[in-house]
Design a protein around this motif. Structure first.
Motif, PDB file in Angstrom:
ATOM      1  N   GLU A 404       4.410 -12.134 -11.414  1.00 57.94           N
ATOM      2  CA  GLU A 404       3.771 -10.944 -11.972  1.00 57.94           C
ATOM      3  C   GLU A 404       2.437 -10.652 -11.302  1.00 57.94           C
ATOM      4  OE1 GLU A 404       4.033 -10.393 -16.337  1.00 57.94           O
ATOM      5  OE2 GLU A 404       4.705 -12.474 -16.365  1.00 57.94           O
ATOM      6  N   GLU A 405       1.785 -11.682 -10.786  1.00 55.96           N
ATOM      7  CA  GLU A 405       0.421 -11.565 -10.289  1.00 55.96           C
ATOM      8  C   GLU A 405       0.392 -11.794  -8.780  1.00 55.96           C
ATOM      9  OE1 GLU A 405      -3.503 -13.722  -9.385  1.00 55.96           O
ATOM     10  OE2 GLU A 405      -1.437 -14.453  -9.291  1.00 55.96           O
ATOM     11  N   ARG A 406      -0.338 -10.924  -8.069  1.00 55.65           N
ATOM     12  CA  ARG A 406      -0.445 -10.983  -6.609  1.00 55.65           C
ATOM     13  C   ARG A 406       0.916 -11.175  -5.932  1.00 55.65           C
ATOM     14  NH1 ARG A 406      -5.563 -14.763  -5.210  1.00 55.65           N
ATOM     15  NH2 ARG A 406      -4.698 -16.031  -6.874  1.00 55.65           N
ATOM     16  N   PRO A 407       1.832 -10.234  -6.139  1.00 57.33           N
ATOM     17  CA  PRO A 407       3.158 -10.345  -5.511  1.00 57.33           C
ATOM     18  C   PRO A 407       3.084 -10.156  -4.004  1.00 57.33           C
ATOM     19  CG  PRO A 407       2.894  -8.203  -6.525  1.00 57.33           C
ATOM     20  CD  PRO A 407       1.682  -8.999  -6.914  1.00 57.33           C
ATOM     21  N   LEU A 408       4.178 -10.474  -3.346  1.00 56.33           N
ATOM     22  CA  LEU A 408       4.285 -10.317  -1.901  1.00 56.33           C
ATOM     23  C   LEU A 408       4.849  -8.937  -1.581  1.00 56.33           C
ATOM     24  CD1 LEU A 408       4.135 -11.797   0.894  1.00 56.33           C
ATOM     25  CD2 LEU A 408       6.552 -12.356   0.551  1.00 56.33           C
ATOM     26  N   ALA A 409       4.279  -8.283  -0.580  1.00 51.04           N
ATOM     27  CA  ALA A 409       4.778  -6.982  -0.131  1.00 51.04           C
ATOM     28  C   ALA A 409       5.041  -7.030   1.364  1.00 51.04           C
ATOM     29  CB  ALA A 409       3.779  -5.874  -0.452  1.00 51.04           C
ATOM     30  N   MET A 410       6.009  -6.235   1.811  1.00 46.45           N
ATOM     31  CA  MET A 410       6.406  -6.187   3.210  1.00 46.45           C
ATOM     32  C   MET A 410       6.281  -4.772   3.756  1.00 46.45           C
ATOM     33  SD  MET A 410       7.769  -8.758   1.523  1.00 46.45           S
ATOM     34  CE  MET A 410       8.978  -7.851   0.557  1.00 46.45           C
ATOM     35  N   CYS A 411       5.790  -4.674   4.985  1.00 49.77           N
ATOM     36  CA  CYS A 411       5.726  -3.389   5.684  1.00 49.77           C
ATOM     37  C   CYS A 411       7.042  -3.204   6.434  1.00 49.77           C
ATOM     38  CB  CYS A 411       4.544  -3.367   6.647  1.00 49.77           C
ATOM     39  SG  CYS A 411       4.341  -1.800   7.521  1.00 49.77           S
ATOM     40  N   ASP A 412       7.826  -2.238   6.010  1.00 49.50           N
ATOM     41  CA  ASP A 412       9.147  -1.996   6.585  1.00 49.50           C
ATOM     42  C   ASP A 412       9.034  -1.833   8.105  1.00 49.50           C
ATOM     43  OD1 ASP A 412      11.707  -0.985   7.261  1.00 49.50           O
ATOM     44  OD2 ASP A 412      11.905  -0.092   5.272  1.00 49.50           O
ATOM     45  N   VAL A 413       9.789  -2.641   8.834  1.00 50.99           N
ATOM     46  CA  VAL A 413       9.721  -2.594  10.301  1.00 50.99           C
ATOM     47  C   VAL A 413      10.116  -1.219  10.831  1.00 50.99           C
ATOM     48  CG1 VAL A 413      10.734  -3.542  12.412  1.00 50.99           C
ATOM     49  CG2 VAL A 413      10.025  -5.074  10.570  1.00 50.99           C
ATOM     50  N   THR A 414      10.972  -0.504  10.091  1.00 49.70           N
ATOM     51  CA  THR A 414      11.370   0.830  10.550  1.00 49.70           C
ATOM     52  C   THR A 414      10.216   1.825  10.484  1.00 49.70           C
ATOM     53  OG1 THR A 414      12.138   1.527   8.351  1.00 49.70           O
ATOM     54  CG2 THR A 414      13.741   0.429   9.784  1.00 49.70           C
ATOM     55  N   SER A 415       9.119   1.452   9.813  1.00 48.56           N
ATOM     56  CA  SER A 415       7.973   2.359   9.690  1.00 48.56           C
ATOM     57  C   SER A 415       6.787   1.936  10.555  1.00 48.56           C
ATOM     58  CB  SER A 415       7.521   2.434   8.223  1.00 48.56           C
ATOM     59  OG  SER A 415       6.904   1.221   7.810  1.00 48.56           O
ATOM     60  N   SER A 416       6.929   0.837  11.276  1.00 50.62           N
ATOM     61  CA  SER A 416       5.822   0.345  12.106  1.00 50.62           C
ATOM     62  C   SER A 416       6.242   0.337  13.572  1.00 50.62           C
ATOM     63  CB  SER A 416       5.399  -1.060  11.671  1.00 50.62           C
ATOM     64  OG  SER A 416       6.451  -1.989  11.866  1.00 50.62           O
ATOM     65  N   SER A 417       5.255   0.216  14.449  1.00 48.76           N
ATOM     66  CA  SER A 417       5.537   0.137  15.885  1.00 48.76           C
ATOM     67  C   SER A 417       4.815  -1.073  16.458  1.00 48.76           C
ATOM     68  CB  SER A 417       5.074   1.405  16.599  1.00 48.76           C
ATOM     69  OG  SER A 417       3.658   1.474  16.629  1.00 48.76           O
ATOM     70  N   SER A 418       5.195  -1.458  17.658  1.00 50.35           N
ATOM     71  CA  SER A 418       4.571  -2.622  18.290  1.00 50.35           C
ATOM     72  C   SER A 418       3.077  -2.402  18.505  1.00 50.35           C
ATOM     73  CB  SER A 418       5.260  -2.933  19.617  1.00 50.35           C
ATOM     74  OG  SER A 418       5.184  -1.818  20.501  1.00 50.35           O
ATOM     75  N   MET A 438      -2.557  -6.360  11.674  1.00 48.16           N
ATOM     76  CA  MET A 438      -2.123  -4.980  11.864  1.00 48.16           C
ATOM     77  C   MET A 438      -3.264  -4.009  11.618  1.00 48.16           C
ATOM     78  SD  MET A 438       1.667  -4.942  10.068  1.00 48.16           S
ATOM     79  CE  MET A 438       2.108  -3.334  10.751  1.00 48.16           C
ATOM     80  N   LYS A 439      -3.273  -2.946  12.416  1.00 48.29           N
ATOM     81  CA  LYS A 439      -4.170  -1.831  12.133  1.00 48.29           C
ATOM     82  C   LYS A 439      -3.405  -0.808  11.304  1.00 48.29           C
ATOM     83  CE  LYS A 439      -3.241  -0.027  16.791  1.00 48.29           C
ATOM     84  NZ  LYS A 439      -3.850   0.316  18.093  1.00 48.29           N
ATOM     85  N   HIS A 440      -4.131  -0.065  10.503  1.00 51.59           N
ATOM     86  CA  HIS A 440      -3.495   0.840   9.548  1.00 51.59           C
ATOM     87  C   HIS A 440      -2.829   2.024  10.235  1.00 51.59           C
ATOM     88  CE1 HIS A 440      -3.546   4.382   6.793  1.00 51.59           C
ATOM     89  NE2 HIS A 440      -2.966   3.503   6.009  1.00 51.59           N
ATOM     90  N   SER A 441      -1.715   2.452   9.655  1.00 46.72           N
ATOM     91  CA  SER A 441      -1.052   3.684  10.067  1.00 46.72           C
ATOM     92  C   SER A 441      -0.512   4.369   8.819  1.00 46.72           C
ATOM     93  CB  SER A 441       0.105   3.401  11.032  1.00 46.72           C
ATOM     94  OG  SER A 441       0.899   4.570  11.220  1.00 46.72           O
ATOM     95  N   ASP A 442      -0.633   5.685   8.775  1.00 45.30           N
ATOM     96  CA  ASP A 442      -0.074   6.441   7.651  1.00 45.30           C
ATOM     97  C   ASP A 442       1.448   6.383   7.623  1.00 45.30           C
ATOM     98  OD1 ASP A 442      -2.548   7.228   6.688  1.00 45.30           O
ATOM     99  OD2 ASP A 442      -2.597   9.072   7.887  1.00 45.30           O
ATOM    100  N   ALA A 471      14.693  -5.839  14.347  1.00 43.08           N
ATOM    101  CA  ALA A 471      13.339  -6.174  13.906  1.00 43.08           C
ATOM    102  C   ALA A 471      12.909  -7.502  14.518  1.00 43.08           C
ATOM    103  CB  ALA A 471      13.297  -6.261  12.386  1.00 43.08           C
ATOM    104  N   ARG A 472      11.644  -7.568  14.942  1.00 40.53           N
ATOM    105  CA  ARG A 472      11.122  -8.797  15.543  1.00 40.53           C
ATOM    106  C   ARG A 472       9.981  -9.404  14.728  1.00 40.53           C
ATOM    107  NH1 ARG A 472       9.465  -8.594  21.476  1.00 40.53           N
ATOM    108  NH2 ARG A 472       9.931 -10.831  21.276  1.00 40.53           N
TER     109      ARG A 472
END
Length: 502
Positions: A404-418, A438-442, A471-472
């Motif tokens: 419930e507290e401080r869960p893990l989140a993932m940045c979908d590889v399909t939304s990020s670039s190298s 990682m640097k931020h991207s909208d 995905a890598r």
């Protein structure tokens, strides 16, 4: 005639009546009975309904006290006759589903609702053993519905009836109740594309969410009061500024060299995090960089490193071979995150197998450090192994309680670039290592799985030497969930780090 109905729309049977009377075009007037304040037990109400239950309906000198009886009567006096057909055989078919809902479906669904919705409201923990005991029965009943809905659009035929409303009501919070609907595609289609699109159903959704899912009650546009869509939260994630040519570094020991370095996490951004449960079966580690799988174990000695290595590691090896098709799996490390480690620094130098959750957007390996790690761990076989496909997979698992507290989140590889990744140099006394930050991207799309249970794992791909489009590297981070209830237990989880050889 105006039917007086006494109810609180947040309960299963009250919502059933409210949505059903709207569907049947029955004129009615709602008399609110606050269920959570116990008004159903008050003197004034028990004079109407001595059973002290909701709902109840009054028409002149007649009082009805069972939800399905109210539906049947309301349909008889309402303006829409298709919801309760006059043909005796068709009506008998509707009636048998109404009886089945009361005797079989409601009691089974109610177990899930109590454990995953009601108990958290009362600051109590779900009992996974209760769910485990009920699951075979629920799945048997769901299979019956799935088979029926493979033959007909609605429960009793081509038209929506009060049987549909009755059977949908016990699963009205199907996501929060964690029903495994992906196993039953016809049932899921009927619920999400049929029932939940009915105006009669949509009118009652807000009251249910306000009472049972605090902070998520939605308006007509499907948004909460904060403008966040259902199934989403807004949270701050610690990205890192790329200050090239200056390096980004972390030292895990005290040294003069650590002065005036650029450390990670200096670019916090508020982002939307999506609840992934409704799409859980769609995520794969080769497409999205992560997936969720069932993983049951009797192992409980998490603070005993030797026991973990000798007893739990072999379970992980067999699991990954089976799930991913790896021909060889090396488990080389693990980290425990428990209550006693909550205040430990990220850069602690000793006892590194026990840490606090990492509140930094990162990936554990880089294109260069992955192969280096293989050579460090398996020097004799490295050349041969690296000539074929190699992937680093983290197996992330809650221990003891749902998270419930401080869960893990993932940045979908399909939304990020190298280009979003760059190196973080890790300085130890005896060696140097590399992670990606990682640097931020909208463009980034974040996912998490609220209240994931100890019988499930998240697989994270932190390196893959294949360059064929899969995905890598998956960026991930713990985060402060704004919907975490007060008094929720500190997150306890284990991360098993592995290398899979194909």
């Amino acid at each position: 005639m105006v039917l007086e109905v006494y109810l609180d729309p947040c309960t299963i049977n009250c919502r059933k009546v409210l949505a059903g009377l709207d569907l049947t075009g029955t004129d009615h007037e709602v008399k609110m009975v606050d269920y959570f304040k116990g008004e159903q037990k008050s003197d004034w109400y028990t004079k109407i309904n001595p059973f002290a239950t909701v709902p109840a309906a009054v028409d002149g000198d007649m009082v009805l006290t069972e939800s399905n009886a109210i539906l049947q009567y309301g349909a008889d006096v309402g303006s829409s006759k298709s919801a309760y057909p006059a043909d005796l055989k068709q009506r008998a078919n509707v009636n048998r589903w109404l009886l089945w809902e009361t005797s079989s479906w409601f009691p089974s669904c109610y177990v899930y609702l109590v454990e995953y919705v009601v108990k958290p409201l009362l600051n109590a923990q779900p009992d996974e053993q209760v769910i485990k005991k009920e699951a075979p029965n629920w799945n048997k009943l769901a299979a019956i519905l799935d088979e029926q809905l493979g033959k007909t659009k609605w429960i009793a035929g081509d038209n929506v009836t009060i049987a549909d409303i009755a059977i949908a009501s016990p699963m009205h919070l199907h996501e929060a109740s964690r029903f495994p609907l992906d196993k039953y595609p016809n049932l899921k289609r009927w619920m999400t594309q049929g029932i939940e699109q009915l105006p009669a159903w949509q009118k009652t959704q807000g009251a249910v969410e306000k009472a049972l899912l605090p902070g998520t009650a939605s308006n007509a546009n499907g948004c909460t009061a904060n403008g966040v869509h259902k199934g989403e939260v807004r949270a701050t994630f610690n990205y890192t500024k790329d200050v090239h040519p200056k390096l980004t570094e972390l030292y895990f020991y005290d040294t003069e060299a650590a002065k005036d370095i650029h450390e990670p996490g200096d670019s916090p951004h508020e982002v939307t995090v999506h609840d992934g449960w409704s799409k859980v079966k769609d995520f794969t580690i080769d497409k999205n960089g992560f997936s969720v799988q069932d993983f049951k174990t009797s192992f409980e000695q998490w603070e005993d490193e030797d026991a973990c290595k000798n007893k739990f590691y072999p379970e992980v090896v067999e699991f990954l071979k089976r799930e991913l098709g790896a021909v060889r799996v090396l488990v080389f490390d693990h980290t425990i995150r428990t209550q006693k480690n909550v205040n430990k620094k990220l850069t602690q130098e000793t006892n590194t197998s026990q840490r606090a959750p990492v509140m930094l957007v990162h990936c554990d390996y880089t294109a260069e450090s992955g192969p280096v790690r293989v050579r460090q761990l398996l020097p004799d076989d490295a050349d041969d192994l690296l000539s074929r496909r190699v992937a680093f997979i983290n197996v992330w698992k809650p221990v003891r309680n749902v998270v419930e507290e401080r869960p893990l989140a993932m940045c979908d590889v399909t939304s990020s670039s190298s280009e979003d990744f760059f190196k973080l140099y890790l300085r130890y006394r005896d060696r140097n290592g590399e992670n990606y930050v990682m640097k931020h991207s909208d463009n980034h799309k974040w996912w998490y799985f609220p209240k994931i249970s100890p019988e499930q794992v998240i697989l994270l791909k932190t390196f893959d030497n294949a360059t064929d489009g899969r995905a890598r590297f998956v960026g991930h981070s713990a985060f402060e969930d704004p919907t975490t209830r007060e008094g929720a237990p500190t997150r306890e989880s284990v991360e098993i780090r592995t290398i899979c050889f194909f």
